[in-house]
Scaffold this motif. Structure first.
Motif, PDB file in Angstrom:
ATOM      1  N   PRO A  51     -12.902   3.524  -5.594  1.00 33.96           N
ATOM      2  CA  PRO A  51     -13.520   4.222  -6.720  1.00 33.96           C
ATOM      3  C   PRO A  51     -13.839   3.286  -7.886  1.00 33.96           C
ATOM      4  N   PHE A  52     -14.739   3.684  -8.743  1.00 28.95           N
ATOM      5  CA  PHE A  52     -15.046   2.892  -9.930  1.00 28.95           C
ATOM      6  C   PHE A  52     -15.253   3.824 -11.123  1.00 28.95           C
ATOM      7  N   LEU A  53     -15.090   3.248 -12.296  1.00 26.90           N
ATOM      8  CA  LEU A  53     -15.193   4.039 -13.532  1.00 26.90           C
ATOM      9  C   LEU A  53     -16.519   3.802 -14.226  1.00 26.90           C
ATOM     10  N   LYS A  54     -17.075   4.868 -14.821  1.00 25.89           N
ATOM     11  CA  LYS A  54     -18.236   4.737 -15.694  1.00 25.89           C
ATOM     12  C   LYS A  54     -17.994   5.649 -16.879  1.00 25.89           C
ATOM     13  N   ALA A  55     -18.636   5.342 -17.991  1.00 24.31           N
ATOM     14  CA  ALA A  55     -18.381   6.145 -19.187  1.00 24.31           C
ATOM     15  C   ALA A  55     -19.674   6.539 -19.897  1.00 24.31           C
ATOM     16  N   LEU A  56     -19.565   7.633 -20.633  1.00 26.53           N
ATOM     17  CA  LEU A  56     -20.611   8.015 -21.592  1.00 26.53           C
ATOM     18  C   LEU A  56     -19.908   8.191 -22.913  1.00 26.53           C
ATOM     19  N   LYS A  57     -20.555   7.789 -23.997  1.00 30.34           N
ATOM     20  CA  LYS A  57     -19.906   7.984 -25.288  1.00 30.34           C
ATOM     21  C   LYS A  57     -20.938   8.360 -26.341  1.00 30.34           C
ATOM     22  N   THR A  58     -20.475   9.094 -27.340  1.00 30.38           N
ATOM     23  CA  THR A  58     -21.359   9.422 -28.457  1.00 30.38           C
ATOM     24  C   THR A  58     -21.410   8.214 -29.383  1.00 30.38           C
ATOM     25  N   LYS A  59     -22.417   8.182 -30.258  1.00 28.60           N
ATOM     26  CA  LYS A  59     -22.536   7.013 -31.139  1.00 28.60           C
ATOM     27  C   LYS A  59     -21.419   6.992 -32.181  1.00 28.60           C
ATOM     28  N   GLU A  60     -20.760   8.141 -32.403  1.00 31.66           N
ATOM     29  CA  GLU A  60     -19.649   8.167 -33.358  1.00 31.66           C
ATOM     30  C   GLU A  60     -18.409   7.475 -32.804  1.00 31.66           C
ATOM     31  N   PHE A  61     -18.339   7.305 -31.481  1.00 31.34           N
ATOM     32  CA  PHE A  61     -17.172   6.657 -30.880  1.00 31.34           C
ATOM     33  C   PHE A  61     -17.320   5.156 -31.043  1.00 31.34           C
ATOM     34  N   GLN A  62     -16.476   4.581 -31.896  1.00 28.07           N
ATOM     35  CA  GLN A  62     -16.644   3.174 -32.246  1.00 28.07           C
ATOM     36  C   GLN A  62     -15.719   2.244 -31.486  1.00 28.07           C
ATOM     37  N   GLU A  63     -14.707   2.812 -30.841  1.00 27.05           N
ATOM     38  CA  GLU A  63     -13.724   1.949 -30.176  1.00 27.05           C
ATOM     39  C   GLU A  63     -14.313   1.327 -28.916  1.00 27.05           C
ATOM     40  N   GLN A  64     -13.568   0.365 -28.384  1.00 25.96           N
ATOM     41  CA  GLN A  64     -13.978  -0.308 -27.147  1.00 25.96           C
ATOM     42  C   GLN A  64     -13.836   0.646 -25.968  1.00 25.96           C
ATOM     43  N   VAL A  65     -14.863   0.712 -25.106  1.00 23.03           N
ATOM     44  CA  VAL A  65     -14.762   1.542 -23.912  1.00 23.03           C
ATOM     45  C   VAL A  65     -14.212   0.671 -22.782  1.00 23.03           C
ATOM     46  N   CYS A  66     -13.335   1.245 -21.966  1.00 27.21           N
ATOM     47  CA  CYS A  66     -12.615   0.417 -20.971  1.00 27.21           C
ATOM     48  C   CYS A  66     -13.419   0.139 -19.712  1.00 27.21           C
ATOM     49  N   CYS A  67     -14.672   0.610 -19.634  1.00 27.83           N
ATOM     50  CA  CYS A  67     -15.450   0.399 -18.407  1.00 27.83           C
ATOM     51  C   CYS A  67     -16.930   0.418 -18.762  1.00 27.83           C
ATOM     52  N   PRO A  68     -17.812   0.026 -17.803  1.00 28.42           N
ATOM     53  CA  PRO A  68     -19.249   0.013 -18.116  1.00 28.42           C
ATOM     54  C   PRO A  68     -19.775   1.425 -18.381  1.00 28.42           C
ATOM     55  N   LEU A  69     -20.888   1.487 -19.102  1.00 26.61           N
ATOM     56  CA  LEU A  69     -21.498   2.783 -19.380  1.00 26.61           C
ATOM     57  C   LEU A  69     -22.339   3.238 -18.185  1.00 26.61           C
ATOM     58  N   LEU A  70     -22.483   4.532 -18.071  1.00 28.64           N
ATOM     59  CA  LEU A  70     -23.219   5.116 -16.949  1.00 28.64           C
ATOM     60  C   LEU A  70     -24.705   4.814 -17.077  1.00 28.64           C
ATOM     61  N   GLU A  71     -25.254   4.165 -16.050  1.00 29.38           N
ATOM     62  CA  GLU A  71     -26.667   3.778 -16.152  1.00 29.38           C
ATOM     63  C   GLU A  71     -27.569   4.919 -15.750  1.00 29.38           C
ATOM     64  N   GLN A  72     -28.767   4.921 -16.311  1.00 27.04           N
ATOM     65  CA  GLN A  72     -29.817   5.806 -15.822  1.00 27.04           C
ATOM     66  C   GLN A  72     -30.116   5.404 -14.393  1.00 27.04           C
ATOM     67  N   PRO A  73     -30.579   6.263 -13.504  1.00 28.87           N
ATOM     68  CA  PRO A  73     -30.843   7.683 -13.753  1.00 28.87           C
ATOM     69  C   PRO A  73     -29.664   8.608 -13.479  1.00 28.87           C
ATOM     70  N   ASN A  74     -28.437   8.106 -13.546  1.00 36.51           N
ATOM     71  CA  ASN A  74     -27.305   8.977 -13.295  1.00 36.51           C
ATOM     72  C   ASN A  74     -27.046   9.913 -14.458  1.00 36.51           C
ATOM     73  N   ILE A  75     -26.635  11.134 -14.139  1.00 41.98           N
ATOM     74  CA  ILE A  75     -26.313  12.091 -15.204  1.00 41.98           C
ATOM     75  C   ILE A  75     -25.003  12.807 -14.859  1.00 41.98           C
ATOM     76  N   VAL A  76     -24.475  13.495 -15.861  1.00 44.42           N
ATOM     77  CA  VAL A  76     -23.272  14.303 -15.692  1.00 44.42           C
ATOM     78  C   VAL A  76     -23.674  15.751 -15.944  1.00 44.42           C
ATOM     79  N   ARG A  77     -23.144  16.676 -15.145  1.00 39.65           N
ATOM     80  CA  ARG A  77     -23.509  18.073 -15.386  1.00 39.65           C
ATOM     81  C   ARG A  77     -22.278  18.953 -15.487  1.00 39.65           C
ATOM     82  N   ASP A  78     -22.485  20.237 -15.634  1.00 41.22           N
ATOM     83  CA  ASP A  78     -21.433  21.270 -15.719  1.00 41.22           C
ATOM     84  C   ASP A  78     -20.506  21.077 -16.912  1.00 41.22           C
TER      85      ASP A  78
END
Lengths: 256, 217
Positions: B186-213
């Motif tokens: 498994p691997f980790l990906k993240a999405l964050k709002t611009k208000e989240f200023q801290e370091q994210v522990c993994c790469p951000l989710l690239e397009q065209p991937n999305i999260v639903r529900d």
């Protein structure tokens, strides 16, 4: 944040979630090509939630802005405001959405609405099978303003169909199968005096990218959003980065 | 919809409209029949809405709950992660539950659950009661997601609130240039709002991937 942008006199361009998602694909091309700025979003319980990173990203720096299911973009220099819808309606929620949308159109004082849509190609009658697959509709208020231009462009108005085919061919109604909320929005706009134009293409589900190009070029004939030289017009629209991998990932090498 | 390679994928976003509801020209008799059908549908829909209503039940007295950190684990895998690595009966106490029903599952208000049950429970860190956890192993249907959001966040008093959402997706759904067969998972990906200023522990989710529900909501 800052004060709400003023859309008085603007044209609102938006898609219907319809067969082949052609309207939404066409809107993606408009936003991406004109490099439109996001100015807001709809916080709504009527659409299935989704979120991802910026679908129009061109570089590392602009790829990390979050994007959700209903967002508003604007280009004041062309008096254009665009709504993009990215997910389907939740059951029984399309009417409340239409009501909210039309009331927003009125309160934001947009001059007119242009709805991009599509309809099932397999439902065409014998006459519709021939000639152009593109159609338009105008509400009575907009007909007075631009009806003449449509005639100059030699555009074809969407035909009405018999309400009771086979039994009685004189009662005609508007029928847009596969068009999602198109008919509802159009009929509501007619009765509420909103200036609305519908531009639609007959198509089927599949690879609808070519349909999107055809529809956006059709729109461009009228609104002239980008310069159109007859032979090279299709290459002037910029495909957004989110259109990558629409039909699946790469192949596993072990397959061979 | 079948792709070029024969795999079946969910064709997203068809016109999800019940076209039988289109209005047609009608006689007075048609109108009467339609009115009766609508009355019946209305009564059925009210019943349906009541059945699909979510209840958020809090066991603690302090309402609204003051919250500065809220970690939400959605789905069985994420819920199991919290059970295995974070939760214990010494440091955490149960403070609430969500009661809901849909076609896929029914949760109850009991807090004594097995890992295989469908549940949605809230925990509070005893040493810092503004830290809340939610384990949501049940499926929250599309028409309930917004309700869940409003009712859960509506019962909180937010104090510089930071929300972390944990969830899982099948690797087969991940869109990438290479085949997912060769992807190390498994691997980790993240999405964050611009208000989240801290370091994210993994790469951000690239397009065209999305999260639903619910995680997207």
């Amino acid at each position: 944040g800052s004060a709400a942008p003023d859309f008085q006199g603007f044209t609102l361009l938006m898609p219907a979630v319809s067969v082949g998602n052609v309207g939404q694909l066409a809107i993606d091309l408009v936003i991406s090509t004109l490099d439109m700025a996001k100015v807001g979003y709809f916080y709504t319980d009527c659409l299935v939630p989704m979120v991802g990173n910026n679908p129009y990203a061109t570089a590392e720096e602009n790829s990390v802005e979050l994007s959700i299911n209903a967002e508003v973009y604007s280009l004041p220099s062309k008096k254009l405001v665009v709504l993009q819808i990215r997910s389907p309606f939740i059951k029984n929620k399309y009417r409340p959405f239409c009501e909210t949308l039309l009331s927003w159109v009125k309160s934001s004082k947009c001059a007119r609405v242009v709805l991009l849509s599509s309809s099932h190609a397999y439902q065409r009658d014998d006459e519709q099978l021939l000639g152009t697959p593109l159609r338009y509709l105008l509400t009575p208020d907009l007909e007075k303003a631009v009806g003449g231009r449509m005639k100059e462009l030699n555009w074809k108005e969407m035909e009405k169909v018999a309400a009771y085919p086979g039994i009685n061919n004189t009662d005609k109604v508007l029928h847009i199968p596969g068009g999602g909320i198109t008919k509802l929005l159009f009929t509501e706009s007619c009765s509420e005096g909103i200036q609305m134009a519908v531009l639609l293409k007959f198509c089927s589900e599949g690879d609808n990218i070519p349909d999107a190009f055809v529809l956006v070029n059709y729109l461009n004939e009228w609104l002239q959003l980008i310069k159109s030289e007859v032979s090279t017009v299709s290459s002037k629209w910029k495909i957004p980065s989110s259109w990558r991998l629409l039909f699946g990932n790469g192949l596993p090498p072990a397959l061979f | 919809m079948a792709t070029f390679f024969g795999e079946v994928v969910v064709a997203p976003s068809r016109a999800g409209l019940d076209e039988e509801e289109e209005a047609r020209e009608e006689t007075p008799e048609d109108r009467e029949i339609r009115r009766e059908i609508e009355k019946k549908r209305y009564r059925r829909r009210r019943l349906e809405l009541r059945e699909r209503e979510i209840q958020v039940l809090w066991t603690c007295a302090e309402q609204p709950l003051v919250c500065s950190r809220f970690v939400v684990a959605i789905g069985r895998n994420a819920a199991a992660f919290l059970s295995s690595f974070i939760l214990d009966s010494v440091c955490w106490e149960v403070v609430g539950a969500v009661k809901l029903w849909n076609e896929w599952c029914r949760t109850s208000s009991t807090t004594n659950v097995l890992p295989t049950d469908s549940f949605c429970l809230f925990y509070r860190l005893i040493s810092d009661p503004t830290v809340l956890l939610c384990q949501c192993s049940c499926y929250v249907a599309e028409d309930q997601q917004f309700q869940w959001l409003e009712k859960v966040f509506g019962s909180m008093q937010k104090k510089d609130l930071q929300v972390t959402i944990l969830s899982t997706c099948p690797v087969a759904d991940y869109k990438t240039q290479e085949s997912t067969l060769t992807l190390v998972s498994p691997f980790l990906k993240a999405l964050k709002t611009k208000e989240f200023q801290e370091q994210v522990c993994c790469p951000l989710l690239e397009q065209p991937n999305i999260v639903r529900d619910l995680p997207a909501a």
